[in-house]
Design a protein around this motif. Structure first.
Motif, PDB file in Angstrom:
ATOM      1  N   THR A 288       0.817  -1.211   0.000  1.00 32.10           N
ATOM      2  CA  THR A 288       0.000   0.000   0.000  1.00 32.10           C
ATOM      3  C   THR A 288       0.850   1.261   0.000  1.00 32.10           C
ATOM      4  OG1 THR A 288      -1.725  -1.183   1.223  1.00 32.10           O
ATOM      5  CG2 THR A 288      -1.859   1.212   1.199  1.00 32.10           C
ATOM      6  N   VAL A 289       1.981   1.237   0.699  1.00 32.17           N
ATOM      7  CA  VAL A 289       2.825   2.434   0.775  1.00 32.17           C
ATOM      8  C   VAL A 289       4.043   2.344  -0.147  1.00 32.17           C
ATOM      9  CG1 VAL A 289       2.068   2.930   3.122  1.00 32.17           C
ATOM     10  CG2 VAL A 289       4.153   1.590   2.771  1.00 32.17           C
ATOM     11  N   SER A 290       4.076   1.306  -0.974  1.00 32.02           N
ATOM     12  CA  SER A 290       5.112   1.158  -2.009  1.00 32.02           C
ATOM     13  C   SER A 290       6.524   1.087  -1.443  1.00 32.02           C
ATOM     14  CB  SER A 290       5.017   2.314  -3.024  1.00 32.02           C
ATOM     15  OG  SER A 290       3.745   2.366  -3.621  1.00 32.02           O
ATOM     16  N   ILE A 291       6.714   0.195  -0.473  1.00 28.82           N
ATOM     17  CA  ILE A 291       8.055  -0.051   0.049  1.00 28.82           C
ATOM     18  C   ILE A 291       8.318  -1.550   0.068  1.00 28.82           C
ATOM     19  CG2 ILE A 291       8.093   2.018   1.494  1.00 28.82           C
ATOM     20  CD1 ILE A 291       7.540   0.214   3.911  1.00 28.82           C
ATOM     21  N   GLU A 292       9.582  -1.918   0.176  1.00 24.69           N
ATOM     22  CA  GLU A 292       9.968  -3.316   0.313  1.00 24.69           C
ATOM     23  C   GLU A 292      10.058  -3.676   1.795  1.00 24.69           C
ATOM     24  OE1 GLU A 292      10.473  -5.488  -2.117  1.00 24.69           O
ATOM     25  OE2 GLU A 292      10.130  -4.030  -3.735  1.00 24.69           O
ATOM     26  N   ILE A 293       9.670  -4.899   2.126  1.00 28.46           N
ATOM     27  CA  ILE A 293       9.883  -5.374   3.483  1.00 28.46           C
ATOM     28  C   ILE A 293      11.389  -5.527   3.686  1.00 28.46           C
ATOM     29  CG2 ILE A 293       9.532  -7.310   5.071  1.00 28.46           C
ATOM     30  CD1 ILE A 293       6.810  -7.722   3.774  1.00 28.46           C
ATOM     31  N   PRO A 294      11.937  -5.014   4.768  1.00 29.92           N
ATOM     32  CA  PRO A 294      13.394  -5.061   4.966  1.00 29.92           C
ATOM     33  C   PRO A 294      13.950  -6.478   4.874  1.00 29.92           C
ATOM     34  CG  PRO A 294      12.385  -3.625   6.582  1.00 29.92           C
ATOM     35  CD  PRO A 294      11.265  -4.303   5.862  1.00 29.92           C
ATOM     36  N   PHE A 295      15.128  -6.611   4.291  1.00 31.23           N
ATOM     37  CA  PHE A 295      15.731  -7.927   4.124  1.00 31.23           C
ATOM     38  C   PHE A 295      16.022  -8.580   5.473  1.00 31.23           C
ATOM     39  CE2 PHE A 295      19.449  -5.367   4.975  1.00 31.23           C
ATOM     40  CZ  PHE A 295      20.321  -6.217   5.637  1.00 31.23           C
ATOM     41  N   ASN A 296      16.224  -7.774   6.501  1.00 36.73           N
ATOM     42  CA  ASN A 296      16.569  -8.324   7.814  1.00 36.73           C
ATOM     43  C   ASN A 296      15.385  -8.296   8.775  1.00 36.73           C
ATOM     44  OD1 ASN A 296      16.527  -5.552   8.014  1.00 36.73           O
ATOM     45  ND2 ASN A 296      18.316  -5.381   9.360  1.00 36.73           N
ATOM     46  N   ALA A 297      14.170  -8.401   8.230  1.00 32.03           N
ATOM     47  CA  ALA A 297      12.986  -8.458   9.085  1.00 32.03           C
ATOM     48  C   ALA A 297      13.103  -9.638  10.040  1.00 32.03           C
ATOM     49  CB  ALA A 297      11.723  -8.589   8.228  1.00 32.03           C
ATOM     50  N   LEU A 298      12.772  -9.420  11.284  1.00 32.61           N
ATOM     51  CA  LEU A 298      12.933 -10.439  12.310  1.00 32.61           C
ATOM     52  C   LEU A 298      12.013 -11.622  12.050  1.00 32.61           C
ATOM     53  CD1 LEU A 298      13.025  -7.969  15.309  1.00 32.61           C
ATOM     54  CD2 LEU A 298      14.977  -9.122  14.270  1.00 32.61           C
ATOM     55  N   VAL A 299      12.503 -12.816  12.319  1.00 34.69           N
ATOM     56  CA  VAL A 299      11.734 -14.044  12.106  1.00 34.69           C
ATOM     57  C   VAL A 299      11.049 -14.423  13.412  1.00 34.69           C
ATOM     58  CG1 VAL A 299      11.858 -16.467  11.503  1.00 34.69           C
ATOM     59  CG2 VAL A 299      13.326 -14.830  10.325  1.00 34.69           C
ATOM     60  N   LEU A 300       9.744 -14.644  13.333  1.00 31.13           N
ATOM     61  CA  LEU A 300       8.981 -15.045  14.506  1.00 31.13           C
ATOM     62  C   LEU A 300       8.385 -16.427  14.293  1.00 31.13           C
ATOM     63  CD1 LEU A 300       6.938 -11.795  15.250  1.00 31.13           C
ATOM     64  CD2 LEU A 300       9.037 -12.556  16.344  1.00 31.13           C
ATOM     65  N   PRO A 301       8.418 -17.295  15.287  1.00 27.64           N
ATOM     66  CA  PRO A 301       7.781 -18.605  15.154  1.00 27.64           C
ATOM     67  C   PRO A 301       6.274 -18.433  15.149  1.00 27.64           C
ATOM     68  CG  PRO A 301       8.560 -18.296  17.378  1.00 27.64           C
ATOM     69  CD  PRO A 301       9.053 -17.116  16.600  1.00 27.64           C
ATOM     70  N   SER A 302       5.578 -19.145  14.299  1.00 25.35           N
ATOM     71  CA  SER A 302       4.119 -19.045  14.245  1.00 25.35           C
ATOM     72  C   SER A 302       3.447 -20.088  15.108  1.00 25.35           C
ATOM     73  CB  SER A 302       3.631 -19.202  12.799  1.00 25.35           C
ATOM     74  OG  SER A 302       4.018 -20.450  12.270  1.00 25.35           O
ATOM     75  N   GLN A 303       4.167 -21.164  15.442  1.00 26.31           N
ATOM     76  CA  GLN A 303       3.551 -22.214  16.247  1.00 26.31           C
ATOM     77  C   GLN A 303       3.603 -21.867  17.726  1.00 26.31           C
ATOM     78  OE1 GLN A 303       6.406 -22.374  14.705  1.00 26.31           O
ATOM     79  NE2 GLN A 303       7.978 -23.381  15.936  1.00 26.31           N
ATOM     80  N   LYS A 304       2.698 -22.466  18.482  1.00 22.45           N
ATOM     81  CA  LYS A 304       2.663 -22.228  19.914  1.00 22.45           C
ATOM     82  C   LYS A 304       3.668 -23.147  20.607  1.00 22.45           C
ATOM     83  CE  LYS A 304      -2.206 -20.935  19.705  1.00 22.45           C
ATOM     84  NZ  LYS A 304      -3.587 -21.249  20.115  1.00 22.45           N
ATOM     85  N   CYS A 305       4.002 -22.783  21.840  1.00 25.70           N
ATOM     86  CA  CYS A 305       4.953 -23.588  22.605  1.00 25.70           C
ATOM     87  C   CYS A 305       4.375 -24.960  22.913  1.00 25.70           C
ATOM     88  CB  CYS A 305       5.310 -22.890  23.910  1.00 25.70           C
ATOM     89  SG  CYS A 305       6.268 -21.389  23.688  1.00 25.70           S
ATOM     90  N   ASP A 306       5.267 -25.933  23.023  1.00 31.70           N
ATOM     91  CA  ASP A 306       4.823 -27.259  23.463  1.00 31.70           C
ATOM     92  C   ASP A 306       4.509 -27.259  24.941  1.00 31.70           C
ATOM     93  OD1 ASP A 306       7.346 -28.709  21.303  1.00 31.70           O
ATOM     94  OD2 ASP A 306       5.243 -28.254  20.901  1.00 31.70           O
TER      95      ASP A 306
END
Length: 386
Positions: A368-386
């Motif tokens: 929408t704002v015409s930018i690229e997502i930063p190459f070093n965007a932080l990775v977050l786990p999508s699954q819940k903890c065991d």
């Protein structure tokens, strides 16, 4: 928050000289000096005058002159702080900085549709606003903040449309500290109002030209009106980190006593440091009972660290935007806050927010704002903890 707290730090002052007027042109204009209603600047009654003159907490506030970070003793030794038993270190200062975050006691106020609109390439139309609001709600933010409905007829119509979407998130709008804005906001159907006015000496001189007594009187008038409509109200001093914090404590003690749901601490020019954040939030937390909202600009790269530190010190609400977009180089990014909270609070955060929906949300905003997502965007786990 007196003395050294009256200005954030030397870097902040140099930054503020360049940017604070630009920020004010978006959020404050000159309307703060022209609030409607019968309670003008001379309508101070006993509670306004007494609260600004004599709260003991403000007189007692002394900023930590030599704050020490929360480090293990071994690290403190390497940092030259000495051993706790050798008389050369302040162990109470170290302990004071060892705050902890209770994730059950904080909420996200996402301001992509308010602060984000000040981003250089952000021009949201109505359909885009509705789509972003829905995506924010799907992710699970507790609040969505919108541009003031007093800004334009289109902003007013968009605010009313989002209020009618039936979202789980509460809808807030940002207004100046005057009755005209408050009346317009109430008519849109919002759940809450985020009111602000400049409290630093720079903004009181160059933005609205009023003093603290005027600000207190106007805040009282608006808070009483909004609360009579059974709507949440936050009062925030714009540029509050560069304000005289003894005066901020007096002012915020007043609005707390008037029933404000939250007070806001804004690092408008992005010059605050984590140690300063802890010092001021901790001091404020000790004298008020209402919630504390924080807003950190990222000019020096400290927005995420400052947000986390604010939570450690007792703040309850953090302002974010998707991808951190906002004026200049933005504010605390939503993903960054999640990444900072995950190591110690992974299960709670994973249960509260739908992390797997964050990538879609970011892609939507980036497109929408015409930018690229930063190459070093932080990775977050999508699954819940065991």
């Amino acid at each position: 928050m007196g003395n050294g707290a009256s200005s954030s730090n030397s870097g902040c002052n140099s930054i503020g000289g360049s940017f604070v007027t630009h920020h004010t042109s978006h959020t404050m204009a000159n309307g703060a000096s022209s609030g409607g209603g019968s309670g003008g600047g001379n309508s101070n009654n006993g509670i306004v005058e007494a609260s600004l003159m004599s709260p003991a907490a403000a007189d007692d506030y002394i900023p930590n002159e030599t704050p020490l970070p929360c480090l293990p003793i071994s690290n403190a030794l390497h940092a030259g702080m000495g051993h706790p038993n050798d008389g050369n270190t302040n162990t109470s200062s170290i302990a004071a900085m060892c705050g902890s975050v209770n994730p059950a006691h904080f909420s996200i106020i996402d301001s992509t549709l308010r602060e984000g609109e000040q981003f250089a390439s952000a021009y949201f139309n109505t359909a885009q606003k509705l789509e972003i609001a829905q995506a924010l709600d799907d992710f699970g933010v507790e609040y969505i903040e919108l541009t003031s409905p007093a800004a334009s007829p289109q902003s007013r119509a968009d605010c009313a449309a989002i209020c009618k979407m039936g979202l789980k998130a509460k809808i807030l709008c940002h207004i100046r500290c005057n009755m005209d804005d408050a009346r317009i906001a109430v008519q849109t159907g919002v759940d809450g109002i985020n009111m602000c006015i400049g409290t630093s000496s720079q903004l009181m001189k160059h933005s609205h030209g009023k003093d603290m007594a005027y600000i207190a009187a106007k805040a009282k008038e608006v808070i009483e009106y909004v609360k009579s409509k059974d709507i949440e109200i936050r009062f925030s001093g714009e540029d509050s980190f560069r304000s005289d914090f003894s005066e901020i404590i007096k002012l915020y003690s007043l609005v707390d006593s008037l029933g404000a749901d939250r007070v806001g601490i804004a690092d408008t020019v992005g010059g605050a440091t984590p140690l300063e954040v802890f010092d001021k939030i901790d001091a404020l937390r000790k004298v008020i009972s209402c919630d504390i909202e924080t807003h950190f600009h990222n000019d020096t790269g400290c927005a995420i660290a400052n947000a986390y530190t604010a939570l450690e010190a007792g703040a309850t609400h953090i302002d974010t935007t998707v991808l951190g977009i906002g004026e200049r180089n933005g504010i605390t990014p939503l993903r960054g806050l999640m990444a900072c909270l995950m190591p110690k609070h992974r299960e709670f955060i994973s249960n509260r927010y739908k992390l797997e929906k964050l990538s879609h949300l970011e892609q939507l905003v980036a497109r929408t704002v015409s930018i690229e997502i930063p190459f070093n965007a932080l990775v977050l786990p999508s699954q819940k903890c065991d």
